[in-house]
Scaffold this motif. Structure first.
Motif, short mmCIF file in Angstrom:
data_model
loop_
_atom_site.label_atom_id
_atom_site.label_comp_id
_atom_site.label_asym_id
_atom_site.label_seq_id
_atom_site.Cartn_x
_atom_site.Cartn_y
_atom_site.Cartn_z
N TYR A 107 0.85 -1.19 0.00
CA TYR A 107 0.00 0.00 0.00
C TYR A 107 0.89 1.24 0.00
N ALA A 108 0.28 2.37 -0.26
CA ALA A 108 0.93 3.66 -0.06
C ALA A 108 0.20 4.37 1.08
N ASP A 109 0.97 5.00 1.96
CA ASP A 109 0.34 5.79 3.02
C ASP A 109 -0.19 7.08 2.39
N PRO A 110 -0.84 7.95 3.16
CA PRO A 110 -1.46 9.14 2.55
C PRO A 110 -0.53 10.07 1.78
N VAL A 111 0.79 10.01 2.03
CA VAL A 111 1.71 10.87 1.27
C VAL A 111 2.57 10.08 0.30
N GLY A 112 2.25 8.80 0.08
CA GLY A 112 2.92 8.03 -0.96
C GLY A 112 4.00 7.06 -0.55
N HIS A 113 4.34 6.99 0.75
CA HIS A 113 5.34 6.01 1.19
C HIS A 113 4.75 4.61 1.12
N PRO A 114 5.45 3.66 0.51
CA PRO A 114 4.92 2.30 0.49
C PRO A 114 5.06 1.64 1.86
N PHE A 115 4.12 0.78 2.18
CA PHE A 115 4.21 -0.09 3.35
C PHE A 115 3.49 -1.37 3.01
N CYS A 116 3.82 -2.44 3.72
CA CYS A 116 3.23 -3.74 3.45
C CYS A 116 2.45 -4.23 4.66
N LEU A 117 1.32 -4.86 4.39
CA LEU A 117 0.64 -5.64 5.40
C LEU A 117 1.03 -7.09 5.12
N ILE A 118 1.49 -7.76 6.16
CA ILE A 118 1.92 -9.15 6.00
C ILE A 118 1.25 -10.00 7.09
N THR A 119 1.11 -11.29 6.80
CA THR A 119 0.61 -12.22 7.80
C THR A 119 1.68 -13.24 8.11
N GLN A 120 1.45 -14.01 9.13
CA GLN A 120 2.41 -15.05 9.53
C GLN A 120 2.71 -15.97 8.35
N GLU A 121 1.72 -16.20 7.48
CA GLU A 121 1.91 -17.07 6.31
C GLU A 121 3.03 -16.58 5.41
N SER A 122 3.21 -15.28 5.31
CA SER A 122 4.25 -14.76 4.43
C SER A 122 5.63 -14.87 5.06
N ILE A 123 5.68 -15.02 6.38
CA ILE A 123 6.96 -15.14 7.09
C ILE A 123 7.38 -16.61 7.16
N VAL A 124 6.42 -17.44 7.55
CA VAL A 124 6.68 -18.88 7.69
C VAL A 124 5.70 -19.63 6.79
N PRO A 125 6.15 -20.08 5.62
CA PRO A 125 5.22 -20.78 4.72
C PRO A 125 4.53 -21.96 5.42
N GLY A 126 3.21 -22.04 5.20
CA GLY A 126 2.43 -23.12 5.79
C GLY A 126 1.98 -22.84 7.21
N ALA A 127 2.30 -21.65 7.74
CA ALA A 127 1.94 -21.34 9.14
C ALA A 127 0.46 -21.09 9.25
#
Length: 127
Positions: A107-127
């Motif tokens: 995503y981009a914050d209101p002034v354009g900086h990117p940030f990511c939303l991640i879940t445990q699944e993206s850190i540890v596959p199969g979690a």
């Protein structure tokens, strides 16, 4: 160890406005607030995010080599769809082409900086 992280500093045109977005996103209260400088911190004071005013601010553009993102924040969430609704309501923008691997969106914050939303699944596959 050479040192420890003191604060992540984010340049922006209006520190108070952008800090408000991240206050809601990260549930971190303001501990310092001035027109040119706002600091958010966790209750223990061990994690801080600082926003500083920059004149002639030019936002990064996702995947544009002329205005690259130099850094971004990853925010661990429990439910990606619920978190997406919440950040969009705060003023974030889902970036095109960011819905790639499982448990990860950009995503981009209101002034354009990117940030990511991640879940445990993206850190540890199969979690």
């Amino acid at each position: 160890m050479i040192g420890r992280l003191f604060s992540l500093v984010i340049d922006c045109p209006d520190p108070s406005e952008l800090a408000g977005f991240y206050e809601s996103l990260l549930s971190m209260p303001r501990v310092e607030d001035s027109p040119d400088y706002v600091v958010l911190a966790d209750p223990a004071g061990t994690q801080m995010v600082t926003f500083q005013r920059v004149g002639d601010y030019r936002p990064p553009s996702w995947r544009d080599p002329e205005r690259p993102a130099r850094a971004h924040v990853d925010v661990l969430v429990g439910d990606l769809d619920v978190a997406q609704e919440q950040v969009l309501a705060l003023g974030a923008t889902l970036l095109e082409g960011s819905d790639k691997p499982v448990g990860y969106r950009v995503y981009a914050d209101p002034v354009g900086h990117p940030f990511c939303l991640i879940t445990q699944e993206s850190i540890v596959p199969g979690a």
